[in-house]
Motif scaffolding. Sequence first.
Motif, PDB file in Angstrom:
ATOM      1  N   HIS A 110     -15.710  10.573  31.790  1.00  0.00           N
ATOM      2  CA  HIS A 110     -14.682  10.073  30.864  1.00  0.00           C
ATOM      3  C   HIS A 110     -14.589   8.549  30.919  1.00  0.00           C
ATOM      4  CE1 HIS A 110     -11.031  10.416  28.433  1.00  0.00           C
ATOM      5  NE2 HIS A 110     -10.516   9.462  29.204  1.00  0.00           N
ATOM      6  N   CYS A 111     -14.556   7.991  32.114  1.00  0.00           N
ATOM      7  CA  CYS A 111     -14.456   6.533  32.239  1.00  0.00           C
ATOM      8  C   CYS A 111     -15.641   5.848  31.572  1.00  0.00           C
ATOM      9  CB  CYS A 111     -14.372   6.135  33.711  1.00  0.00           C
ATOM     10  SG  CYS A 111     -12.777   6.492  34.472  1.00  0.00           S
ATOM     11  N   LEU A 112     -16.824   6.433  31.708  1.00  0.00           N
ATOM     12  CA  LEU A 112     -18.007   5.835  31.096  1.00  0.00           C
ATOM     13  C   LEU A 112     -17.972   5.946  29.580  1.00  0.00           C
ATOM     14  CD1 LEU A 112     -20.861   4.584  31.448  1.00  0.00           C
ATOM     15  CD2 LEU A 112     -21.739   6.936  31.436  1.00  0.00           C
ATOM     16  N   LEU A 113     -17.697   7.136  29.067  1.00  0.00           N
ATOM     17  CA  LEU A 113     -17.804   7.364  27.627  1.00  0.00           C
ATOM     18  C   LEU A 113     -16.618   6.805  26.846  1.00  0.00           C
ATOM     19  CD1 LEU A 113     -19.238  11.007  27.488  1.00  0.00           C
ATOM     20  CD2 LEU A 113     -20.455   8.831  27.608  1.00  0.00           C
ATOM     21  N   VAL A 114     -15.455   6.764  27.446  1.00  0.00           N
ATOM     22  CA  VAL A 114     -14.258   6.312  26.736  1.00  0.00           C
ATOM     23  C   VAL A 114     -13.976   4.833  26.993  1.00  0.00           C
ATOM     24  CG1 VAL A 114     -11.766   6.647  26.491  1.00  0.00           C
ATOM     25  CG2 VAL A 114     -13.279   8.629  26.716  1.00  0.00           C
ATOM     26  N   HIS A 115     -14.203   4.389  28.223  1.00  0.00           N
ATOM     27  CA  HIS A 115     -13.820   3.022  28.593  1.00  0.00           C
ATOM     28  C   HIS A 115     -15.006   2.128  28.943  1.00  0.00           C
ATOM     29  CE1 HIS A 115      -9.681   4.402  28.612  1.00  0.00           C
ATOM     30  NE2 HIS A 115      -9.972   5.344  29.493  1.00  0.00           N
ATOM     31  N   ASP A 116     -16.241   2.649  28.847  1.00  0.00           N
ATOM     32  CA  ASP A 116     -17.439   1.878  29.225  1.00  0.00           C
ATOM     33  C   ASP A 116     -17.353   1.418  30.678  1.00  0.00           C
ATOM     34  OD1 ASP A 116     -18.439   1.898  26.470  1.00  0.00           O
ATOM     35  OD2 ASP A 116     -16.848   0.450  26.076  1.00  0.00           O
ATOM     36  N   LEU A 117     -16.646   2.167  31.485  1.00  0.00           N
ATOM     37  CA  LEU A 117     -16.345   1.777  32.856  1.00  0.00           C
ATOM     38  C   LEU A 117     -17.173   2.614  33.823  1.00  0.00           C
ATOM     39  CD1 LEU A 117     -14.385  -0.022  34.585  1.00  0.00           C
ATOM     40  CD2 LEU A 117     -12.878   1.978  34.669  1.00  0.00           C
ATOM     41  N   ALA A 118     -17.901   1.942  34.701  1.00  0.00           N
ATOM     42  CA  ALA A 118     -18.739   2.641  35.669  1.00  0.00           C
ATOM     43  C   ALA A 118     -18.307   2.270  37.078  1.00  0.00           C
ATOM     44  CB  ALA A 118     -20.203   2.286  35.467  1.00  0.00           C
ATOM     45  N   PHE A 119     -18.140   3.286  37.910  1.00  0.00           N
ATOM     46  CA  PHE A 119     -17.891   3.088  39.336  1.00  0.00           C
ATOM     47  C   PHE A 119     -19.211   3.226  40.085  1.00  0.00           C
ATOM     48  CE2 PHE A 119     -13.965   4.717  37.483  1.00  0.00           C
ATOM     49  CZ  PHE A 119     -13.009   3.870  38.013  1.00  0.00           C
ATOM     50  N   MET A 120     -19.156   3.112  41.406  1.00  0.00           N
ATOM     51  CA  MET A 120     -20.286   3.464  42.261  1.00  0.00           C
ATOM     52  C   MET A 120     -19.857   4.702  43.047  1.00  0.00           C
ATOM     53  SD  MET A 120     -23.384   2.799  43.020  1.00  0.00           S
ATOM     54  CE  MET A 120     -23.653   1.135  42.410  1.00  0.00           C
TER      55      MET A 120
END
Length: 588
Positions: free
Chosen positions: A422-432
């Motif tokens: 969700h963070c990647l697809l909705v917010h372009d946000l990637a964690f490690m």
Amino acid sequence: MTLDAAHLRPCTMARAQRHLVAKALAEFAHERLLAPVDVGDGWFQVVLGDEAVYRFRALRLRLEHWVLDESSLSRTVDGEPCDLDASELVLELQPLLEIPDHLLATYLEEIAATLAAAAYKVDQGGPTAHELLSADLPTVEAAMTEGHPGFVANNGRLGFGLDAYRRYAPEVGRPFSLQWVAARRDLTHLALGAGLDEAALYEGELDASERDRFGGVLDDVGLDPAAYRLLPVHPWQWDTRLAVTFAPDVARRDLVPLGRGADAYQAQQSIRTMLNLSRPDRHYVKTALAIQNMGFLRGLSPAYMRHTPAINDWVAALVAADPTLGACGFEVLRERASIGYTGDVYHRAPAPSAQRKMVAALWRESPVTRIGTDERLATMASLLHRDHDGAAYASALIRASGVGAEAWVAQYLHAYLRPVVHCLLVHDLAFMPHGENVILVLADHVPRRVLMKDVGEEVAVLRERDLPDEVARIRQPVDAAEQALAVFTDVFDGVLRHLAGILHVDGVLDEDRFWALVAACVDQHAAEHPGLSSRVDLRVDRFAHSCLNRLQLRNTLHMVDLASQSGSLIYAGTLANPIARSAVAVPA
């Protein structure tokens, strides 16, 4: 007579060697650095040069994941049986590994240190997988034996001697107190998260008697306590770095040793982050630790951390405002404050250096304050852990939960994979989101939700978008295919392939069913968010095979440029996506 290094015996080292050689063959084959030959009946063979031959039984699972039967592994040289030796394997593989000649000895030293740590763990035994079912977080952290599941040389810790290992290694689980120093205020930078001021930070971390004691040390040498900030230091770092590399700074009283703090801490698996045993509600403390481990000198940059609390606040606010993430119970553990000393000569030298990253620390929220009375914490790395008898903790959790393997895995994916997707697809946000950066919140042995940490250093926004100035550092735009690697590489290849392999060989859950559940999780998210752009497709047929060991082998001293991680990656073709539309049937 008792040997000073009693764990370094032929029997313990033989077990450590067998495991590490098996892991090296498996991971180097996964990264296509070598190609085991199928010789029939589940047996494989690797021939190196004209002399060395390795034979073993193995399963080759999805994502080209090799599960070796360690007991079957044998080595011959010139036709004669020989002991398994990970260092000799590296030398035999050197024409394929292509480690730069000037770094080969460093890599071999990391292999030797990894073996030394493994021999200690073999010697100590540790709790069983069943005993870990009721263990607290510090016990689970100390019980871990493997380190990073993908890296072969994953416990180098070059710089630690035997005494330091016994005092500070995570797997030893020994409490220790932190050294505190006073750093001249005008030579430091203190960054604070929203709603936190300097006085509140120190009042929360140090009892009044400690603050008075530290102030008294400064008063006794004629210094004004108001002219200094307090900075926690790992005791090894004080002894080997600050008191030596920064001796002039100490003599000038720009840095003033104050003594040990009262609280007892224990190192987490990430080694330079310590959890507070005396007051578990207090912040975790992460300090610079100038040891070489897994491709990096483990320092902390004062300049880099200047915006760490602001980045954490921004990410935490984004997460808290998102109803999908809220429904998953997904949270981040904010890094609330950071401090760095910059008054040394190294900061005035023209070129950046490791010495600029040796006097710094940060404070991170404790997960203990986030759980209910029916919940328990465990590092997600534990899901890939096997005890000294080979029993898997993940398998033990599933059996103890009584909910069935498919329901357990589905809930785990809901807690872990869904928020990351969700963070990647909705917010372009990637964690490690590897095992050491995720803390599981368990209820009745089932993952209920997860807590993400190491946000300031490793989070990234992967598309062009407006960000506050203090957060702009994390903007690292890449194309859609590389965006997808935030899930494919870091989650599928870095975590789930290992877990799928464990559950498959343990007979807990067939890998086909495992990956079908992963596909179902991804598809359910897509179905519930129909307006999402399809530019990042997680069910494509193949994706780029990004290789971690190849990074370390290329430069074991500086594996990745954190300011340009995308440009540092090394690929070895593509991997078949285990949840490709053409490859997996999604359960109803």
